[in-house]
Design an enzyme around this catalytic site. Structure first.
Site, PDB file in Angstrom:
ATOM      1  N   ASN A  21      33.693 -15.685  17.734  1.00  0.00           N
ATOM      2  CA  ASN A  21      34.449 -15.227  17.742  1.00  0.00           C
ATOM      3  C   ASN A  21      35.466 -14.601  16.347  1.00  0.00           C
ATOM      4  O   ASN A  21      35.955 -13.850  15.452  1.00  0.00           O
ATOM      5  CB  ASN A  21      36.522 -15.233  18.641  1.00  0.00           C
ATOM      6  CG  ASN A  21      37.274 -14.220  17.997  1.00  0.00           C
ATOM      7  OD1 ASN A  21      37.739 -12.994  17.852  1.00  0.00           O
ATOM      8  ND2 ASN A  21      38.511 -15.077  17.240  1.00  0.00           N
ATOM      9  N   ASP A  24      36.010 -26.132  10.675  1.00  0.00           N
ATOM     10  CA  ASP A  24      35.573 -24.864   9.870  1.00  0.00           C
ATOM     11  C   ASP A  24      33.659 -24.769  10.447  1.00  0.00           C
ATOM     12  O   ASP A  24      33.235 -25.285   9.129  1.00  0.00           O
ATOM     13  CB  ASP A  24      35.507 -25.613   8.118  1.00  0.00           C
ATOM     14  CG  ASP A  24      35.387 -24.421   6.884  1.00  0.00           C
ATOM     15  OD1 ASP A  24      34.971 -23.028   7.759  1.00  0.00           O
ATOM     16  OD2 ASP A  24      36.017 -24.229   5.644  1.00  0.00           O
ATOM     17  N   TYR A  34      29.832  -8.186   4.739  1.00  0.00           N
ATOM     18  CA  TYR A  34      30.506  -8.179   6.064  1.00  0.00           C
ATOM     19  C   TYR A  34      30.031  -6.640   7.271  1.00  0.00           C
ATOM     20  O   TYR A  34      29.604  -7.163   8.965  1.00  0.00           O
ATOM     21  CB  TYR A  34      32.382  -7.478   6.501  1.00  0.00           C
ATOM     22  CG  TYR A  34      32.758  -7.932   7.636  1.00  0.00           C
ATOM     23  CD1 TYR A  34      33.337  -8.970   8.144  1.00  0.00           C
ATOM     24  CD2 TYR A  34      33.173  -6.662   8.526  1.00  0.00           C
ATOM     25  CE1 TYR A  34      33.764  -8.792   9.441  1.00  0.00           C
ATOM     26  CE2 TYR A  34      33.782  -6.707   8.917  1.00  0.00           C
ATOM     27  CZ  TYR A  34      33.924  -7.839   9.845  1.00  0.00           C
ATOM     28  OH  TYR A  34      34.808  -7.644  11.130  1.00  0.00           O
ATOM     29  N   THR A  90      42.643 -19.106  17.394  1.00  0.00           N
ATOM     30  CA  THR A  90      44.583 -19.085  17.195  1.00  0.00           C
ATOM     31  C   THR A  90      44.878 -18.363  16.393  1.00  0.00           C
ATOM     32  O   THR A  90      47.095 -18.047  16.547  1.00  0.00           O
ATOM     33  CB  THR A  90      44.636 -20.412  16.465  1.00  0.00           C
ATOM     34  OG1 THR A  90      43.672 -19.862  14.930  1.00  0.00           O
ATOM     35  CG2 THR A  90      44.224 -21.882  16.219  1.00  0.00           C
ATOM     36  N   LYS A 125      27.663  -8.044  10.754  1.00  0.00           N
ATOM     37  CA  LYS A 125      28.016  -7.739  11.450  1.00  0.00           C
ATOM     38  C   LYS A 125      27.126  -6.707  12.786  1.00  0.00           C
ATOM     39  O   LYS A 125      26.675  -6.638  13.721  1.00  0.00           O
ATOM     40  CB  LYS A 125      29.659  -6.631  12.356  1.00  0.00           C
ATOM     41  CG  LYS A 125      30.693  -7.410  11.764  1.00  0.00           C
ATOM     42  CD  LYS A 125      30.916  -8.407  12.675  1.00  0.00           C
ATOM     43  CE  LYS A 125      32.286  -9.362  12.282  1.00  0.00           C
ATOM     44  NZ  LYS A 125      32.092 -10.502  13.172  1.00  0.00           N
ATOM     45  N   THR A 152      45.599  -7.702  13.850  1.00  0.00           N
ATOM     46  CA  THR A 152      45.998  -8.532  13.916  1.00  0.00           C
ATOM     47  C   THR A 152      46.166  -9.371  13.006  1.00  0.00           C
ATOM     48  O   THR A 152      46.483  -8.090  12.198  1.00  0.00           O
ATOM     49  CB  THR A 152      44.257 -10.038  14.601  1.00  0.00           C
ATOM     50  OG1 THR A 152      43.228  -9.113  13.332  1.00  0.00           O
ATOM     51  CG2 THR A 152      43.264  -8.916  15.791  1.00  0.00           C
TER      52      THR A 152
HETATM   53  N1  LIG Z   1      40.595  -6.894  13.336  1.00  0.00           N
HETATM   54  C1  LIG Z   1      40.120  -6.135  13.428  1.00  0.00           C
HETATM   55  O1  LIG Z   1      40.694  -4.597  13.192  1.00  0.00           O
HETATM   56  C2  LIG Z   1      38.635  -6.803  13.292  1.00  0.00           C
HETATM   57  C3  LIG Z   1      37.978  -5.232  14.029  1.00  0.00           C
HETATM   58  C4  LIG Z   1      36.073  -5.677  14.537  1.00  0.00           C
HETATM   59  C5  LIG Z   1      35.645  -6.609  14.471  1.00  0.00           C
HETATM   60  N2  LIG Z   1      36.936  -8.060  14.143  1.00  0.00           N
HETATM   61  C6  LIG Z   1      35.989  -9.299  14.254  1.00  0.00           C
HETATM   62  O2  LIG Z   1      36.903  -9.937  15.428  1.00  0.00           O
HETATM   63  C7  LIG Z   1      36.853 -11.005  15.047  1.00  0.00           C
HETATM   64  C8  LIG Z   1      38.060 -11.534  14.873  1.00  0.00           C
HETATM   65  O3  LIG Z   1      38.608 -11.638  14.405  1.00  0.00           O
HETATM   66  P1  LIG Z   1      41.145 -10.940  13.759  1.00  0.00           P
HETATM   67  O4  LIG Z   1      40.858  -9.690  14.056  1.00  0.00           O
HETATM   68  O5  LIG Z   1      41.476 -11.722  15.604  1.00  0.00           O
HETATM   69  O6  LIG Z   1      41.088 -12.253  13.047  1.00  0.00           O
HETATM   70  P2  LIG Z   1      41.914 -13.323  12.500  1.00  0.00           P
HETATM   71  O7  LIG Z   1      43.819 -13.090  13.074  1.00  0.00           O
HETATM   72  O8  LIG Z   1      42.267 -13.562  11.304  1.00  0.00           O
HETATM   73  O9  LIG Z   1      41.435 -14.235  12.822  1.00  0.00           O
HETATM   74  C9  LIG Z   1      40.584 -15.369  13.259  1.00  0.00           C
HETATM   75  C10 LIG Z   1      40.608 -16.655  13.835  1.00  0.00           C
HETATM   76  O10 LIG Z   1      39.720 -17.480  13.431  1.00  0.00           O
HETATM   77  C11 LIG Z   1      39.688 -18.082  12.562  1.00  0.00           C
HETATM   78  N3  LIG Z   1      39.131 -18.524  11.414  1.00  0.00           N
HETATM   79  C12 LIG Z   1      39.014 -18.452  10.264  1.00  0.00           C
HETATM   80  N4  LIG Z   1      38.065 -18.431   9.349  1.00  0.00           N
HETATM   81  C13 LIG Z   1      37.128 -19.734   9.812  1.00  0.00           C
HETATM   82  C14 LIG Z   1      36.800 -20.858   9.617  1.00  0.00           C
HETATM   83  N5  LIG Z   1      36.039 -21.316   7.443  1.00  0.00           N
HETATM   84  N6  LIG Z   1      36.228 -21.717  10.873  1.00  0.00           N
HETATM   85  C15 LIG Z   1      36.784 -21.469  11.988  1.00  0.00           C
HETATM   86  N7  LIG Z   1      37.909 -20.401  12.053  1.00  0.00           N
HETATM   87  C16 LIG Z   1      38.330 -20.018  11.460  1.00  0.00           C
HETATM   88  C17 LIG Z   1      41.519 -17.938  11.780  1.00  0.00           C
HETATM   89  O11 LIG Z   1      42.094 -19.718  12.012  1.00  0.00           O
HETATM   90  P3  LIG Z   1      42.140 -20.836  11.067  1.00  0.00           P
HETATM   91  O12 LIG Z   1      42.354 -19.406  10.072  1.00  0.00           O
HETATM   92  O13 LIG Z   1      43.257 -21.567  11.835  1.00  0.00           O
HETATM   93  O14 LIG Z   1      40.064 -21.639  11.204  1.00  0.00           O
HETATM   94  C18 LIG Z   1      42.143 -17.336  13.470  1.00  0.00           C
HETATM   95  O15 LIG Z   1      42.161 -18.054  14.464  1.00  0.00           O
HETATM   96  C19 LIG Z   1      36.502 -11.353  14.346  1.00  0.00           C
HETATM   97  O16 LIG Z   1      34.963 -12.085  14.127  1.00  0.00           O
HETATM   98  C20 LIG Z   1      36.477  -9.923  13.506  1.00  0.00           C
HETATM   99  O17 LIG Z   1      35.637  -9.420  12.424  1.00  0.00           O
HETATM  100  C21 LIG Z   1      38.194  -7.410  13.888  1.00  0.00           C
END
Ligand SMILES: NC(=O)c1ccc[n+]([C@@H]2O[C@H](COP(=O)([O-])OP(=O)(O)OC[C@H]3O[C@@H](n4cnc5c(N)ncnc54)[C@H](OP(=O)(O)O)[C@@H]3O)[C@@H](O)[C@H]2O)c1
Length: 257
Positions: free
Chosen positions: A85, A58, A149, A10, A153, A184
């Site tokens: 993801n 969840d 974290y 989402t 990872k 994000t």
């Molecule tokens: N943004 C960065 O700078 C960055 C950098 C490196 C890696 N990452 C990785 O990229 C991935 C995606 O992150 P993002 O940056 O896109 O974050 P984001 O915008 O916060 O999105 C997180 C998504 O995961 C869902 N989520 C969170 N907790 C959950 C749970 N307990 N069960 C099911 N769904 C859950 C959220 O929806 P709901 O809240 O509705 O559940 C949302 O759809 C993650 O694995 C993160 O570690 C991010």
């Protein structure tokens, strides 16, 4: 078209995966906790003529993971692309963090990746096609940080690299995506103050996904989007572990002051 199941679909990187795969004509299963937001996302994707099912779960709970496992192992509705993801971090340092919150984060970032991958792969191997994309982070290459974290990872990266070897010759692929900073909701959700997310080191989720899927098509195992982060990853590869450990320890000490 083969179906893709995306966790955390989402927002951010997961939403970008869903949008791109819907444009490609893939049927989707979207997983997250917020049902209303999932429905809104799904109805947008259906405009591309694909089906988009929502699965509220969840992934930090056994019950939530079991429901996604049931969907992944349904023989009448095969999933040929799993994108693990969903992930989260928190701002508290290890010794200050709530132990229950640490375990929930571990179950989301590690247990769910393990359990969903284990559920999805036998069917893919039997059909002789499919792929698992696990979203890790550049931080998975880091060592010497006390953040769980970072360790989670690192696990995702090493796990997926090993998986890619195991899957050789099966027609099924595994790729680990290791992005740097991406615009994000991730940092805000964790309560991390990041300042203005602009400049060379901040990437858009759409670009990260484009590069990842291009790497998957090329048969790469590790995807590090953008030349700037590729250069940092190559530098980290060359650094002896004790040097990296010391560098991160200095950063930690500064943060602790
Ligand atoms: N943004 C960065 O700078 C960055 C950098 C490196 C890696 N990452 C990785 O990229 C991935 C995606 O992150 P993002 O940056 O896109 O974050 P984001 O915008 O916060 O999105 C997180 C998504 O995961 C869902 N989520 C969170 N907790 C959950 C749970 N307990 N069960 C099911 N769904 C859950 C959220 O929806 P709901 O809240 O509705 O559940 C949302 O759809 C993650 O694995 C993160 O570690 C991010």
């Amino acid at each position: 078209m083969p179906t893709a199941l995306i966790t955390g679909a989402t927002s951010g990187i997961g939403a970008a995966f869903a949008a791109r795969l819907a444009r490609d004509g893939r049927d989707l299963v979207l997983v997250a906790r917020d049902g209303e937001r999932l429905e809104a996302a799904a109805s947008g994707h259906r405009e591309h003529g694909v089906s988009a099912d929502v699965l509220v779960a969840d992934l930090s709970t056994a019950d939530g993971r079991d429901r996604v496992v049931a969907r992944l192992t349904d023989p009448d509705a095969p999933v040929d692309l799993l994108v693990n993801n969903a992930g989260a971090t928190q701002r508290h340092r290890f010794l200050e963090a709530d132990p229950a919150a640490l375990l929930a984060q571990h179950d989301l970032n590690v247990t769910a990746v393990l359990q969903l991958t284990r559920a999805a792969l036998p069917g893919m191997v039997e059909r002789g096609r499919g792929a698992v994309v696990n979203v890790s982070s550049m931080l998975g290459f880091a060592t010497g940080s006390s953040s769980t974290y970072v360790a989670e990872k690192a696990w995702v990266t090493v796990f997926t690299e090993g998986l890619a070897g195991t899957l050789a010759g099966t027609g099924v692929r595994a790729l680990v995506l290791c992005p740097g900073f991406v615009r994000t909701e991730f940092h805000e959700r964790a309560g991390l103050e990041m300042g203005e997310p602009k400049g060379l080191m901040w990437l858009d989720a759409e670009r990260v996904v484009e590069e990842c899927l291009a790497d998957l098509a090329r048969g790469k195992v590790v995807s590090v989007p953008s030349p700037q982060y590729k250069a940092i990853a190559a530098w980290m590869d060359l650094m002896p572990r004790p040097v990296l450990r010391r560098l991160f320890a200095v950063g930690e000490r500064r943060r602790n002051r």
